[in-house]
Enzyme design. Structure first.
Site, mmCIF file in Angstrom:
data_model
loop_
_atom_site.group_PDB
_atom_site.id
_atom_site.type_symbol
_atom_site.label_atom_id
_atom_site.label_comp_id
_atom_site.label_asym_id
_atom_site.label_seq_id
_atom_site.Cartn_x
_atom_site.Cartn_y
_atom_site.Cartn_z
ATOM 1 N N ARG A 22 -5.949 -55.136 -6.555
ATOM 2 C CA ARG A 22 -5.050 -54.857 -7.689
ATOM 3 C C ARG A 22 -4.684 -56.163 -8.401
ATOM 4 O O ARG A 22 -4.606 -56.218 -9.622
ATOM 5 C CB ARG A 22 -3.790 -54.139 -7.198
ATOM 6 N N ARG A 32 3.874 -46.453 -1.289
ATOM 7 C CA ARG A 32 2.766 -46.031 -2.132
ATOM 8 C C ARG A 32 1.439 -46.286 -1.420
ATOM 9 O O ARG A 32 1.270 -47.294 -0.756
ATOM 10 C CB ARG A 32 2.784 -46.826 -3.443
ATOM 11 N N ARG A 49 7.949 -52.692 -0.881
ATOM 12 C CA ARG A 49 8.350 -51.623 -1.808
ATOM 13 C C ARG A 49 8.325 -50.248 -1.127
ATOM 14 O O ARG A 49 7.379 -49.858 -0.473
ATOM 15 C CB ARG A 49 7.417 -51.611 -3.013
ATOM 16 N N ARG A 93 -3.480 -52.165 -20.161
ATOM 17 C CA ARG A 93 -3.905 -52.969 -19.020
ATOM 18 C C ARG A 93 -5.277 -53.587 -19.232
ATOM 19 O O ARG A 93 -5.749 -54.331 -18.378
ATOM 20 C CB ARG A 93 -3.972 -52.066 -17.807
ATOM 21 N N LYS A 150 8.375 -54.287 -13.211
ATOM 22 C CA LYS A 150 8.282 -53.512 -14.457
ATOM 23 C C LYS A 150 8.988 -52.158 -14.328
ATOM 24 O O LYS A 150 9.738 -51.753 -15.202
ATOM 25 C CB LYS A 150 6.809 -53.273 -14.843
#
Ligand code: AMP
Length: 234
Positions: free
Chosen positions: A188, A177, A143, A97, A22
């Site tokens: 998550r 992160r 990531r 969300r 995203k």
């Protein structure tokens, strides 16, 4: 990349689990259409870094991989969307969300339909990126981002030229992160399945959901999204 910055694009909602791409796609839409990326995750992380009241309330919840309360997030989003740079449109990345957030957004947009001073008056274009579970894990665990320029890398899939250093921002060291750690990834993904999937179901029922195969190469996903945005305005 050619820019298309003259006309109103309206609200664009990017849905999809963590790691679906995203943020990457939002940045590309932003560059092409000149509308801002409104990432609730980024806004919350900024608040945490600045130690604001909101940041203090959100910090522990985010570290556990759970969702911050609807009230706090909606208030933050409202403040962001009234900024002048959102007039021609904006890309919501990571919002809504929950079903409650989707209802709140609809109420906000419905009110705008009657407000002639807002050129973005329109229902959102909702694009969901569907990605295979194993691919998601690879994307999340790999990531890294540059704290200076915000560019996102993946050490498995799109590594920087020099290990762990940004190609662009004067070789800044890339960071992981806090919630991309293995033990936080599972909660998550559970939050996505339990709380965010109903949002996609809601948009599906109202005939607004457009699904895109997020397993395709990044550039192909971008091309599909641009086509959706162009068709919507044709
Ligand atoms: P993201 O960068 O979108 O993966 O978001 C990181 C974290 O911020 C999430 O795991 C949540 O704790 C929080 N967060 C981001 N967006 C929302 C939202 N719309 N509602 C509730 N919590 C959110």
């Amino acid at each position: 990349m050619a820019q298309e910055t003259s006309r109103a694009v309206g609200p664009v909602v990017l849905l999809g689990p963590p790691g679906a791409g995203k943020g990457t796609q939002a940045k590309r839409i932003m560059e092409r259409y000149g509308i801002p990326q409104v990432s609730t995750g980024d806004l919350l992380r900024e608040n945490v870094a600045l130690g604001t009241e909101l940041g203090q309330a959100a910090k522990a919840v985010m570290a556990r991989g759970e969702l911050v309360s609807d009230d706090l997030v909606c208030t933050m989003v409202r403040e962001r969307l009234i900024q002048p740079d959102c007039k021609r449109g904006y890309i919501l990345d990571g919002f809504p969300r929950t079903a409650a957030q989707a209802g709140w957004l609809d109420a906000l947009l419905e009110a705008e339909l009657f407000d002639n001073s807002r050129p973005t008056r329109a229902w959102p274009i909702v694009v969901r990126l569907d990605v295979d579970y194993n691919q998601l894990l690879l994307r999340i665990t790999g990531r890294r981002s540059c704290p200076t320029c915000g560019r996102i890398y993946n050490v498995h899939l799109q590594p920087p030229r020099v290990d762990e250093l940004c190609d662009e921002a004067h070789a800044t060291k890339l960071v992981t992160r806090n919630d991309d750690r293995l033990e936080v990834i599972q909660p998550r993904l559970v939050a996505y399945e339990e709380q965010t999937r109903p949002v996609a179901d809601y948009y599906q029922r109202t005939g607004r959901l457009i699904s895109v195969n997020g397993d395709l190469p990044m550039d192909e996903v971008t091309a599909l999204i641009f086509r959706i945005l162009e068709d919507h305005h044709a």
